[in-house]
Write an enzyme that holds these catalytic residues in place. Structure first.
Site, PDB file in Angstrom:
ATOM      1  N   HIS A  27      16.959  23.106  46.777  1.00 40.39           N
ATOM      2  CA  HIS A  27      17.522  23.786  47.747  1.00 40.39           C
ATOM      3  C   HIS A  27      17.126  25.351  46.945  1.00 40.39           C
ATOM      4  O   HIS A  27      17.980  25.843  45.994  1.00 40.39           O
ATOM      5  CB  HIS A  27      19.269  23.907  47.914  1.00 40.39           C
ATOM      6  CG  HIS A  27      19.807  24.860  48.538  1.00 40.39           C
ATOM      7  ND1 HIS A  27      21.244  24.783  48.890  1.00 40.39           N
ATOM      8  CD2 HIS A  27      19.357  26.212  49.359  1.00 40.39           C
ATOM      9  CE1 HIS A  27      21.533  25.683  49.771  1.00 40.39           C
ATOM     10  NE2 HIS A  27      20.655  26.725  49.708  1.00 40.39           N
ATOM     11  N   GLU A 210      29.369  26.122  53.067  1.00 36.67           N
ATOM     12  CA  GLU A 210      29.049  27.070  51.935  1.00 36.67           C
ATOM     13  C   GLU A 210      30.308  28.212  51.845  1.00 36.67           C
ATOM     14  O   GLU A 210      31.374  28.012  51.174  1.00 36.67           O
ATOM     15  CB  GLU A 210      28.023  27.898  52.281  1.00 36.67           C
ATOM     16  CG  GLU A 210      27.599  28.930  51.162  1.00 36.67           C
ATOM     17  CD  GLU A 210      26.291  29.786  51.401  1.00 36.67           C
ATOM     18  OE1 GLU A 210      25.775  29.494  52.733  1.00 36.67           O
ATOM     19  OE2 GLU A 210      25.896  30.481  50.504  1.00 36.67           O
TER      20      GLU A 210
HETATM   21  N1  LIG Z   1      22.906  30.886  50.586  1.00 38.69           N
HETATM   22  C1  LIG Z   1      22.294  30.998  51.845  1.00 38.69           C
HETATM   23  N2  LIG Z   1      23.225  30.515  52.938  1.00 38.69           N
HETATM   24  C2  LIG Z   1      22.759  30.787  54.075  1.00 38.69           C
HETATM   25  N3  LIG Z   1      21.408  31.186  54.287  1.00 38.69           N
HETATM   26  C3  LIG Z   1      20.774  31.576  53.569  1.00 38.69           C
HETATM   27  N4  LIG Z   1      19.508  32.144  53.317  1.00 38.69           N
HETATM   28  C4  LIG Z   1      19.102  32.203  52.084  1.00 38.69           C
HETATM   29  N5  LIG Z   1      20.098  32.039  51.373  1.00 38.69           N
HETATM   30  C5  LIG Z   1      21.207  31.426  52.140  1.00 38.69           C
HETATM   31 ZN   LIG Z   2      20.803  28.306  50.911  1.00 37.89          ZN
END
Ligand SMILES: Nc1ncnc2[nH]cnc12
Ligand SMILES: [Zn+2]
Length: 349
Positions: A27, A210
């Site tokens: 990631h 997230e």
């Molecule tokens: N942490 C993240 N969450 C969502 N989109 C992203 N694009 C880059 N970093 C990201």
């Molecule tokens: Zn990300």
């Protein structure tokens, strides 16, 4: 093969072990590896005007309150990327760093819509990144693959258009993902384009859980049929979901320093990575956007272990998970896992 004798590895040697152990990064947004110095160098090379007078002023702006406050600066930073060589230089800088950190395999996200919206051709983006990946294999011994991400704040039609533009280059990326502003843009919005990508044989991942709720993780799995969840830390609030993730061995690509900087957790000591591992999930550690969040992969490992008290057993689990959760072939995964075991045996000797 039996497990290494973790008790024989003293805590003082953990930072050295975390740095030395072979690992995969699953990631990393390659545009999020663009350091301020390179942003300024590319701005000058391409005659792009920046909103900040110098590197320090730009760095000082990296004080984020949530995901959106970061994304606004992240997309502005990417505006200096114009030529194929710019994409190459950005990826090569990251891949060299990855090699130094004992990363054997890395799966790089890229956001083509950020670039095509500015008139950069899809081939310029993909060819530059792909050439860096080929050089990494040859010159650095790092196995690198690309994953094209759709921006979820844009429409599904825009994602379809992006897919069409990328298909002539389909041999140069292995999968598709979903990123950008999560809240208000649930996975369901992209059901048809993910179904098409699945039909085409691409590997599928999505950011979910997230900032968004556990319900988004369910729909990433059930509506999009993704094989891996990016972040996923909000899954902890749903016991049924936790059981499912564990039972099905769905990897979570967790990004601790990102979570800290975007205030998903107010303090690294509160991070739930240890609980995710304890529940039997295939959790991994990743850097997300290392140029913006204060650390590349090894820094994420070292700070997280320091703050949460995780030990050698969890280090071994995370390194092993990173390979088993990757999209590399089975033979390569076995070879890297053997290398992890050999490293731990050396530290326990
Ligand atoms: N942490 C993240 N969450 C969502 N989109 C992203 N694009 C880059 N970093 C990201
Ligand atoms: Zn990300």
């Amino acid at each position: 093969m039996s497990l290494p004798d973790f008790a024989r590895i003293p805590r003082e040697r953990l930072p050295e072990l975390l740095a030395a152990m072979p690992k995969a990064e699953l990631h990393i947004h390659i545009e999020g590896s663009l350091e301020p110095e390179l942003i300024f160098a590319l701005a000058q090379r391409n005659g792009v005007a920046l909103a900040y007078p110098d590197v320090q002023a730009l760095r000082d702006a990296y004080a984020f309150t949530n995901l959106q406050s970061f994304l606004d600066i992240y997309y502005a930073g990417a505006s200096v990327l114009i030529e194929e060589q710019d994409f190459y230089d950005m990826a090569w800088a990251y891949l060299r760093k990855a090699a130094e950190e004992n990363v054997r395999r890395t799966e790089l996200f890229f956001d083509p819509q950020t670039h095509t919206a500015r008139g950069v051709a899809m081939a310029t983006v993909i060819n530059g990144l792909h050439r860096a990946c080929e050089d990494a294999r040859e010159k650095l011994g790092v196995d690198a693959a690309l994953i094209l991400c759709f921006l979820r704040h844009l429409s599904e039609d825009a994602a379809f258009e992006t897919l069409e533009q990328a298909l002539p280059l389909r041999d140069k990326f292995i999968g598709v993902g979903l990123d950008s502003s999560e809240l208000g843009h649930p996975p369901e919005k992209f059901v048809r384009v993910f179904a098409r990508c699945r039909q085409l044989g691409f590997r599928l991942v999505a950011h979910a859980g997230e900032e968004g709720p556990a319900a988004y993780v369910w729909s990433a799995l059930d509506a999009l049929h993704v094989e891996r969840i990016d972040h996923g830390v909000q899954s902890i609030h749903d016991a049924d979901l936790m059981r499912r993730l564990a039972q099905e061995g769905i990897p979570l690509t967790v990004c601790p320093l990102s979570n800290l900087k975007l205030r998903v957790f107010e303090d690294l000591r509160q991070h739930n990575l240890g609980q995710l591992l304890e529940a039997g999930l295939v959790a991994t550690i990743n850097s997300d956007d290392p140029a913006y969040f204060g650390g590349y992969l090894n820094q994420n490992f070292i700070e997280t272990f320091d703050a949460t008290g995780l030990g050698a057993r969890q280090a071994w689990q995370l390194a092993t998970n990173s390979f088993t959760g990757s999209f590399a072939d089975a033979q390569a995964k076995r070879r890297w896992c053997d290398e992890v075991n050999a490293t731990f045996a050396r530290f326990a000797a």
